[in-house]
Structure formats: structure tokens, C-alpha cells
Enzyme design. Structure first.
Site, PDB file in Angstrom:
ATOM      1  N   GLU A 130       0.782  -1.042  -0.136  1.00 50.26           N
ATOM      2  CA  GLU A 130       0.057  -0.193  -0.015  1.00 50.26           C
ATOM      3  C   GLU A 130       0.795   1.089  -0.097  1.00 50.26           C
ATOM      4  O   GLU A 130       1.683   1.099   0.748  1.00 50.26           O
ATOM      5  CB  GLU A 130      -0.869  -0.018   1.428  1.00 50.26           C
ATOM      6  N   LYS A 132       2.460   4.497   0.909  1.00 43.76           N
ATOM      7  CA  LYS A 132       2.200   5.119   2.443  1.00 43.76           C
ATOM      8  C   LYS A 132       2.066   6.516   2.725  1.00 43.76           C
ATOM      9  O   LYS A 132       2.656   7.310   1.794  1.00 43.76           O
ATOM     10  CB  LYS A 132       3.942   4.802   3.190  1.00 43.76           C
ATOM     11  N   ASP A 134       1.515  10.166   3.647  1.00 41.68           N
ATOM     12  CA  ASP A 134       2.244  11.175   4.600  1.00 41.68           C
ATOM     13  C   ASP A 134       0.986  12.094   5.050  1.00 41.68           C
ATOM     14  O   ASP A 134       1.101  13.369   4.825  1.00 41.68           O
ATOM     15  CB  ASP A 134       3.224  11.968   3.742  1.00 41.68           C
ATOM     16  N   TYR A 241      -7.171   1.802   6.391  1.00 41.42           N
ATOM     17  CA  TYR A 241      -5.759   0.464   5.730  1.00 41.42           C
ATOM     18  C   TYR A 241      -5.793  -0.466   7.126  1.00 41.42           C
ATOM     19  O   TYR A 241      -4.853  -1.269   6.933  1.00 41.42           O
ATOM     20  CB  TYR A 241      -4.685   1.281   5.573  1.00 41.42           C
ATOM     21  N   LYS A 329      10.909   2.867   2.348  1.00 46.84           N
ATOM     22  CA  LYS A 329      10.652   4.531   2.189  1.00 46.84           C
ATOM     23  C   LYS A 329      11.536   4.939   1.053  1.00 46.84           C
ATOM     24  O   LYS A 329      12.268   4.199   0.576  1.00 46.84           O
ATOM     25  CB  LYS A 329      11.282   5.086   3.198  1.00 46.84           C
ATOM     26  N   CYS A 423      31.737  22.853  29.682  1.00 43.81           N
ATOM     27  CA  CYS A 423      30.341  23.001  29.480  1.00 43.81           C
ATOM     28  C   CYS A 423      30.173  24.255  28.933  1.00 43.81           C
ATOM     29  O   CYS A 423      30.388  25.126  29.804  1.00 43.81           O
ATOM     30  CB  CYS A 423      29.425  22.315  30.576  1.00 43.81           C
ATOM     31  N   CYS A 426      27.445  25.813  31.816  1.00 45.45           N
ATOM     32  CA  CYS A 426      27.693  26.119  33.312  1.00 45.45           C
ATOM     33  C   CYS A 426      29.224  26.200  33.638  1.00 45.45           C
ATOM     34  O   CYS A 426      29.678  26.509  34.769  1.00 45.45           O
ATOM     35  CB  CYS A 426      27.058  24.948  34.289  1.00 45.45           C
ATOM     36  N   CYS A 441      29.094  16.828  30.185  1.00 38.84           N
ATOM     37  CA  CYS A 441      29.325  17.956  31.094  1.00 38.84           C
ATOM     38  C   CYS A 441      29.294  17.437  32.571  1.00 38.84           C
ATOM     39  O   CYS A 441      28.367  16.566  32.587  1.00 38.84           O
ATOM     40  CB  CYS A 441      28.087  19.123  31.056  1.00 38.84           C
ATOM     41  N   CYS A 447      24.135  22.354  36.679  1.00 42.86           N
ATOM     42  CA  CYS A 447      24.213  22.989  35.227  1.00 42.86           C
ATOM     43  C   CYS A 447      22.822  23.180  34.856  1.00 42.86           C
ATOM     44  O   CYS A 447      21.887  22.219  34.755  1.00 42.86           O
ATOM     45  CB  CYS A 447      24.873  21.804  34.304  1.00 42.86           C
TER      46      CYS A 447
HETATM   47  S1  IVH Z   1      -0.438   0.397   8.879  1.00 38.88           S
HETATM   48  C1  IVH Z   1       0.884  -1.402  12.960  1.00 38.88           C
HETATM   49  N1  IVH Z   1      -0.592   1.209   6.218  1.00 38.88           N
HETATM   50  O1  IVH Z   1       2.783   5.364   8.863  1.00 38.88           O
HETATM   51  C2  IVH Z   1       0.778  -0.697  11.376  1.00 38.88           C
HETATM   52  N2  IVH Z   1       0.246   2.745   8.170  1.00 38.88           N
HETATM   53  O2  IVH Z   1       5.234   4.758  10.140  1.00 38.88           O
HETATM   54  C3  IVH Z   1       0.196   0.277  11.618  1.00 38.88           C
HETATM   55  N3  IVH Z   1       0.729   5.097   7.221  1.00 38.88           N
HETATM   56  O3  IVH Z   1       1.435   5.603  11.990  1.00 38.88           O
HETATM   57  C4  IVH Z   1       0.246   1.146  10.186  1.00 38.88           C
HETATM   58  N4  IVH Z   1      -0.118   4.766   5.235  1.00 38.88           N
HETATM   59  O4  IVH Z   1       0.299   6.970  10.054  1.00 38.88           O
HETATM   60  C5  IVH Z   1      -0.054   1.632   7.643  1.00 38.88           C
HETATM   61  N5  IVH Z   1      -1.044   2.104   4.314  1.00 38.88           N
HETATM   62  C6  IVH Z   1      -0.641   2.313   5.461  1.00 38.88           C
HETATM   63  C7  IVH Z   1      -0.186   3.658   5.655  1.00 38.88           C
HETATM   64  C8  IVH Z   1       0.266   3.710   7.259  1.00 38.88           C
HETATM   65  C9  IVH Z   1       0.379   5.575   6.061  1.00 38.88           C
HETATM   66  C10 IVH Z   1       1.296   5.726   8.420  1.00 38.88           C
HETATM   67  C11 IVH Z   1       0.755   5.759   9.844  1.00 38.88           C
HETATM   68  C12 IVH Z   1       1.549   4.908  10.897  1.00 38.88           C
HETATM   69  C13 IVH Z   1       2.772   5.268  10.079  1.00 38.88           C
HETATM   70  C14 IVH Z   1       3.964   4.534  10.520  1.00 38.88           C
END
Ligand code: IVH
Length: 696
Positions: A130, A132, A134, A241, A329, A423, A426, A441, A447
Site C-alpha cells: 500500500e 504510505k 504522509d 488501511y 521508504k 560545558c 555551566c 558536562c 548545570c
Molecule cells: S499500517 C501497525 N498502512 O505510517 C501498523 N500505516 O510509520 C500500522 N501510514 O502510523 C500502520 N500509510 O500513520 C499503515 N497504508 C498504510 C499507511 C500507514 C501511512 C502511516 C501511519 C503509521 C505510520 C507508521
């Protein structure tokens, strides 16, 4: 279409506008109902959107005509000043990252090894890939098919209740279509399209307000609006998801789960794909990377999930991330800029960290002005000097890093950077303990930098998490002599009037701060331990300690007793899996300091520290188990994880505190020791029965 006229909004008079808003409210509500609850959209999405836009346009022209049942609002009660907190039924965790195929392979191998899969079965493992997104993750609770609550992720255990704001999202079904478990948590990502982000920033700029750094921040800012009317005006989207808690099983595979989510009325990312084996992961990654630029929203990689949900369950979690999923990533964003200065930051344990001050540069949508240089060795290795042009990178949420110097042959360079021997805050001597790379330090609590950093840590997110008491206010109150030690924070309410008079505060903020502090007078033991800022005691070790000792009183008493090397308490501390000797030493050292003990006593009288309730529901609640010999039906890591999930503590050596020893094949000295001490033992079949697992 029937039900509204299409007189241009610009020429509507007030009476006509009011009438039109009444009609639109009824119409949009009905269409919404048809779309979400009745499985029968009456009009195409575009037409629905046009109606909503028309409604909004009229409201913009005649704000005083906005109806209480305006579809723009589509919200419940407005939160009163701050968001309530809500505990997730199943924690919301994060994902481990990989950056190339080899690291992805390693993830698969590790999971397969945990499960004890041979090569053929590993090759046959199916995944779901899937994009990811943002955005920000949220948890949606449905009771008997009705949406009752939505929360942000928060610290993973407890999030903020943003139900009212979430109800303004069009992608969020208020009712699930068709049958669903009585109680279910659904997880997803809320995000903003890139174009909407630009539009919002333009509007912010025009209104003289701060612009958002990226779509994710804008989405988070929009969802955390105290006024749902504002959220309603921000076109947030949602992809579902994953599953959190469910009172009844939903599907056997993640892929089938996604299908079910769609049937219930959620939007699932259409680019998600079922992958028959791990060798399909890389092509899917490439394909998604190619599509990235054309997508309407930001993605930062691909999430891979093992498809079989029974395997997911067996794999469980390691720390904060599942063993069954990983984020691959996209490569980090890089940029070149000039290094203006190197400053030394003093951390809460006294570590002196060089920080690069940079000429502001945009790296993948985020404005970067500083980056970490880690330590003196790193600076020397990369030969980074003030005035150099440097290459830096930013990957995800992590602090930007300096990769190296960009050569400028015609430019005279500065001198190599030398770490101070004192440091900078301090003035105490800075020392580098043998074998460590970090300079520290030696000022301890004399400090001011260390004092302030500890206070900041104390109120931070995983610790006391006091709203309205951020880094800046902690510094301010420290410098004003209002707080010197953690316990002083709980005496701040006595200074409410004084705080209200401070510049930038006022009566309301002071009141809210006092409320936030009072709300934290009761604190769970793991958070309390973590808040103390003992070296090497992060959130997961704090949890281990809390689980093991159960109460603050017992923990304190045992830690004092553990000061004696060779004592039973010291041995017990070292035996806790994950703690070990070095960490045990740090804790003992912390308790050896009189001012630390004074801090603890001061806090103990002001606070209610909640016992860590043993998982009484678990079949093995409170039992201390040792595994020995080789297990044939499951791997050692799986056995350990299973026992822990059922509430047991797993340790490595047999002592009279051990409750059960599981004897695998060829068990040796530990079996003997168990017999000597009269500790209960079972064989592998007996263990499976105790753990409620089917016979192998
Ligand atoms: S599954 C336990 N699926 O990525 C697994 N996360 O780095 C739960 N995210 O906190 C996450 N797209 O906010 C999952 N297709 C996707 C996602 C996804 C974005 C985000 C999510 C998670 C973060 C983890």
C-alpha cells in the site's frame, strides 16, 4: 437537478439565500445518508461536491445566515477548549523502515525465522503493498455499526478525541453498511491533497496567518482545530488501511479485510495491491515510485503487510512496531546549503552535542535551519568546518543530517572544529568517559542546561505530557525561578495569578495550564518511570520495569535494595529481559544520588502513581517463565512473545522466583536447576496446552 435553483450566488438576495440554504441543508443531508448509509448514491460525486460548494459559497457571502444544521458543519458538540483524551483499545504503533531491497529481504527473513518457516513457505508468503500516505493516523470506533469516536494517534496508547472534527470528513461513514462486529476500531490516515494544501496556505498568507510547512502539518492542524467549522472548510480525505480492535473476527487475510472496509463504506487506496510473494515487492515499489509525482497527495514510501492475518497475530509486535509489516521508504531528500555555525547543545544527561546552524534551505517541502552533527568524531570524519557548503538529507521525521562537505576549491576554509573542554552553559569540565564517543558536562544538577532539559523531558509527550507546558514555557518558568525540580511543576498552580500576569499569558492560558497540570496528578507507573529521565530508560524499558515491579512503592524499595551487588534485588533487576547489567547499573546509580531520592519523595507525596495492573485477563498472568532446550513446534522468539502476550514475564535464568520452566528437547542445566529448586516444569506439549494453543 431538482431541489435547488441555479441562480448564480453573486446575485442572490438575502431572502433567496436563506431559502436556498434551507433547501440545500435538507438535500445534502439526504444525499449524504444515501451515500453513506444506504449504499445508494443518488447523484455522481461531482454533483454532490457542487452542491456542497454552492452551499459554502452562499454561506461565505452571507455568514450570518449559516444554519445550525448546515452541511458544512456536519458535526456533533464542539469540544470545550481542549480535546479529551481517549485510550485506544489496541495500541497504535509505528512501522520500522527499510530503504532498499536487501533491507526488505532482511525484514522477510526475520519474520520467517520467527515463524520457523522453511524456504519454500517463505517464498510463498503473500503480502499486501500500500502507498504510505504522509498524513496523520487516526483510530475510528464503531459501536453496532455507528461511528462513535475518532482519535488521533497521540502517544500510541492514548490519543486526542477529535470526533466532532472527523465528522466533517466526507470519506468517513457515520454508519457502516452491512453487518459489522459490535465493537470495532478502524485505522486509517487523514490527509490533504497537495493542491488543497497550497490553497490553504494561500488563504493563511492572505489572512496574515502562519503558513503550514507541508500537507501533513496542514492536515494535522486542520484536524486539531478547536472549532469544527474550520475543519469543515478544509477538504480532508481519509484512507482506511488497518484493523485495531474487533469484537469478532472480520477476515482471514488483510486483503479480504480491505475489501470489507470498502463494503462498509470506507475509501481504500486504489493503488493497494496483493503481492503473491516477496519478489513482487520491488517491482511494486518501483511502480509506486513512478506514480508518486502524478498522485494528488503526498506519499513517502510503500507499506508491506504480510497478508495472512493468523500469521500477523503470531508475529505480533516487537517494541513499537509490528513484525508483520514494514515501510519501504523513498530515498531521503537531499539539499546543499551553507554551514553558518556549530553550536553545542547540552542534553538532559549532560551530553554535549554539536548542532549545525544552516542557511535556511527547503528539503522536500520542509524548511531546514539546523541539523545534528552527532559528536566530535563525526565532525572530524567528515571534516566539516564552519563556512563550508554542506550536503544534507532529511528522511521522514528524523532530524536532518549532514552527509558531507561540497568542495569549493577556490574558497579558503576555516579551521577544523574543536569541541570545547568545558560545558558552554555551566562551565564545568567536559569529560569523555572511556569507550564512549560522547563528551559530557560533569556539572550534573548544578548545570542549568541539564536541569532545564530534564524538566522538558519530564513534561514531554511520553512522560507527563502536560499540555501548554512546552520547551519555551519550561525555560521561562525555570529562568523566572518558578521551577527548579520536577516537583515544582505541581506547585505551579499556586502561582496561577502570577503566571496570568506574565507577558504572553493572561488569565485563560494560566487557567488552562493549571487544569492541564491538575489533570496529570494521577499518572501511570510506566510514564512516571520514563519521566525521571534515567539514562537508557526509554519508554519500553520503563514499561518493562513497571510491569515487573507493579507499584511505585515496590519499585523504589527494590531499586534501593539493588544497590548491593550480589543482592537478590540486584539479581532480579538484571534478570528482567531487556534490562541487563548496564541498565541495572544506571538505575542503581540514579537511586544512589540523594537529590534523585528527594525528587522521588517530593513527587510521591504530590501525585497518585497508578499501579501497573498485571494483565489479569492473560492465561499466564503474573507467571515468570523460562524456556530451555529446543522447541520443535515454534521458535524461541515466538514462544517468548506468546508468553508475554498472555501476561507472563519471560526470563533467562532459573531462580526461586521462576514460576514455570518449559523444557524443550535436550534441556540441560536449567532443567536440573528447576528440579533442585522444586520449580514447576512442563514439556512442549504441556506448554501449548497452557498457552491455549492447538496441539501440534
Ligand atoms: S499500517 C501497525 N498502512 O505510517 C501498523 N500505516 O510509520 C500500522 N501510514 O502510523 C500502520 N500509510 O500513520 C499503515 N497504508 C498504510 C499507511 C500507514 C501511512 C502511516 C501511519 C503509521 C505510520 C507508521
Amino acid at each position: 437537478m431538482a431541489g435547488y435553483d441555479d441562480t448564480p450566488v453573486e446575485i442572490l438576495d438575502e431572502a433567496a439565500a436563506a431559502e436556498e440554504l434551507t433547501r440545500l441543508a435538507a438535500l445534502i443531508t439526504r444525499l449524504n445518508q444515501a451515500y453513506h448509509a444506504d449504499d445508494a448514491p443518488e447523484v455522481p460525486d461531482a454533483e454532490f461536491d457542487a452542491l456542497r460548494r454552492r452551499n459554502e459559497a452562499i454561506e461565505t457571502r452571507f455568514p450570518h445566515l449559516m444554519r445550525v444544521d448546515s452541511p458544512t458543519l456536519r458535526v456533533g458538540a464542539a469540544p470545550d477548549g481542549a480535546f479529551g483524551k481517549h485510550r485506544h483499545l489496541v495500541p497504535m504503533l509505528s512501522l520500522d523502515n527499510v530503504f532498499d531491497e536487501a533491507e526488505f529481504e532482511a525484514f522477510v527473513t526475520k519474520a520467517a525465522r520467527f515463524l520457523g518457516l522453511d524456504e519454500a513457505r517463505t517464498a510463498a508468503l503473500a503480502f499486501v503493498g500500500e502507498p504510505k500516505i504522509d498524513g496523520l493516523s487516526i483510530s475510528l470506533t464503531y459501536e453496532k455499526g455507528r461511528f462513535v469516536r475518532g482519535t488521533t494517534r497521540g502517544d500510541g496508547t492514548e490519543g486526542e478525541d477529535v470526533t466532532a472534527n472527523l465528522k466533517t470528513l466526507r470519506d468517513l461513514p457515520l454508519r457502516l453498511r452491512g453487518a459489522a462486529p459490535d465493537l470495532i476500531e478502524i485505522r486509517g490516515e487523514v490527509f490533504l491533497a497537495k493542491s488543497d494544501f497550497l490553497a490553504i496556505n494561500a488563504a493563511q498568507a492572505e489572512a496574515g496567518q502562519k503558513e503550514f510547512a507541508n500537507p501533513r502539518n496542514a492536515a494535522a492542524g486542520s484536524l486539531r482545530q478547536l472549532d469544527p467549522k474550520i475543519t469543515a472548510k478544509r477538504p480532508l480525505s481519509l484512507f482506511a488501511y488497518a484493523a485495531g480492535f474487533a469484537s469478532a473476527p472480520v477476515a482471514a487475510s488483510h486483503w479480504a479485510y480491505l475489501e470489507q472496509l470498502k463494503e462498509w463504506g470506507f475509501t481504500v487506496n486504489p493503488l493497494s495491491a496483493r503481492l503473491a510473494g516477496k519478489e513482487e515487492a520491488e517491482p511494486f515499489f518501483e511502480r509506486t515510485a513512478r506514480e508518486r509525482a502524478t498522485l494528488a497527495y503526498d506519499i513517502d514510501g510503500v507499506v508491506y503487510k504480510i497478508d495472512d492475518l493468523s500469521l500477523q497475530e503470531r508475529l505480533g509486535f516487537a517494541g513499537r512496531a509490528p513484525r508483520w509489516a514494514v515501510a519501504w521508504k523513498f530515498p531521503a531528500e537531499q539539499a546543499v546549503t551553507r554551514l553558518l555555525d556549530i553550536e553545542i547543545q547540552v542534553g538532559r544527561t549532560g551530553a554535549l552535542t554539536p548542532v549545525a546552524r544552516l542557511e535556511a534551505v527547503n528539503v522536500g517541502g520542509v524548511l531546514v535551519t539546523n541539523a545534528t552533527l552527532h559528536n566530535a568524531d563525526e565532525i572530524a570524519r567528515k571534516d566539516v568546518r564552519i563556512g563550508d557548503l554542506v550536503q544534507l538529507q532529511r528522511a521522514g521525521d528524523v532530524i536532518p543530517q549532514i552527509l558531507g562537505v561540497v568542495p569549493e576549491p577556490d574558497r579558503a576554509r576555516g579551521e577544523p572544529f574543536v569541541m570545547p573542554d568545558h560545558c558552554p552553559v555551566c562551565g564545568a569540565t567536559a569529560e569523555r568517559p572511556p569507550g564512549e564517543v560522547v563528551l559530557r558536562c560533569t556539572g550534573g544538577l548544578t548545570c542549568p542546561a541539564q536541569v532545564v532539559e530534564r524538566l522538558i523531558h519530564f513534561v514531554s509527550r511520553g512522560a507527563f505530557d502536560i499540555d501548554g507546558l512546552g520547551d519555551r514555557s519550561v525555560r521561562e518558568f525555570h529562568d523566572a525561578g518558578l521551577i527548579a525540580a520536577p516537583g515544582d511543576i505541581f506547585r505551579l498552580p499556586a502561582h496561577e495569578a502570577e503566571i496570568a500576569k506574565r507577558e504572553g499569558w493572561g488569565a485563560t492560558s494560566a487557567r488552562n495550564l493549571v487544569k492541564a497540570i491538575e489533570a496529570r496528578r494521577t499518572i501511570p507507573l510506566p510514564r512516571f518511570i520514563y519521566a525521571l529521565g534515567i539514562r537508557r530508560i526509554g519508554e519500553s524499558n520503563a514499561k518493562l520495569l513497571a510491569r515487573h515491579y507493579g507499584s511505585f512503592t515496590r519499585w523504589r524499595e527494590q531499586m534501593l535494595a539493588a544497590a548491593v551487588i550480589g543482592s537478590e534485588a540486584r539479581q532480579e533487576l538484571g534478570e528482567i529481559t531487556g534490562v541487563g547489567a548496564t541498565i541495572a547499573e544506571e538505575i542503581v546509580a540514579f537511586f544512589a544520588e540523594p537529590h534523585n531520592r528527594a525528587t522521588l519523595d517530593d513527587l510521591a507525596i504530590q501525585l497518585t502513581i497508578e499501579d501497573e495492573v498485571q494483565e489479569t485477563g492473560g492465561l499466564l498472568a503474573g507467571k515468570t517463565i523460562v524456556f530451555t532446550g529446543s522447541l520443535l513446534t515454534m521458535t524461541r522468539p515466538e514462544a517468548r512473545a506468546t508468553a508475554e502476550r498472555l501476561g507472563a514475564k519471560v526470563t533467562d535464568s532459573v531462580s526461586k522466583r521462576t514460576g514455570l520452566v518449559v523444557l524443550g528437547a535436550d534441556a540441560g542445566s536449567k532443567a536440573k536447576k528447576a528440579a533442585e529448586l522444586g520449580v514447576e516444569t512442563v514439556d512442549e506439549a504441556g506448554w501449548r496446552t497452557l498457552a491455549g494453543l492447538p496441539p501440534a
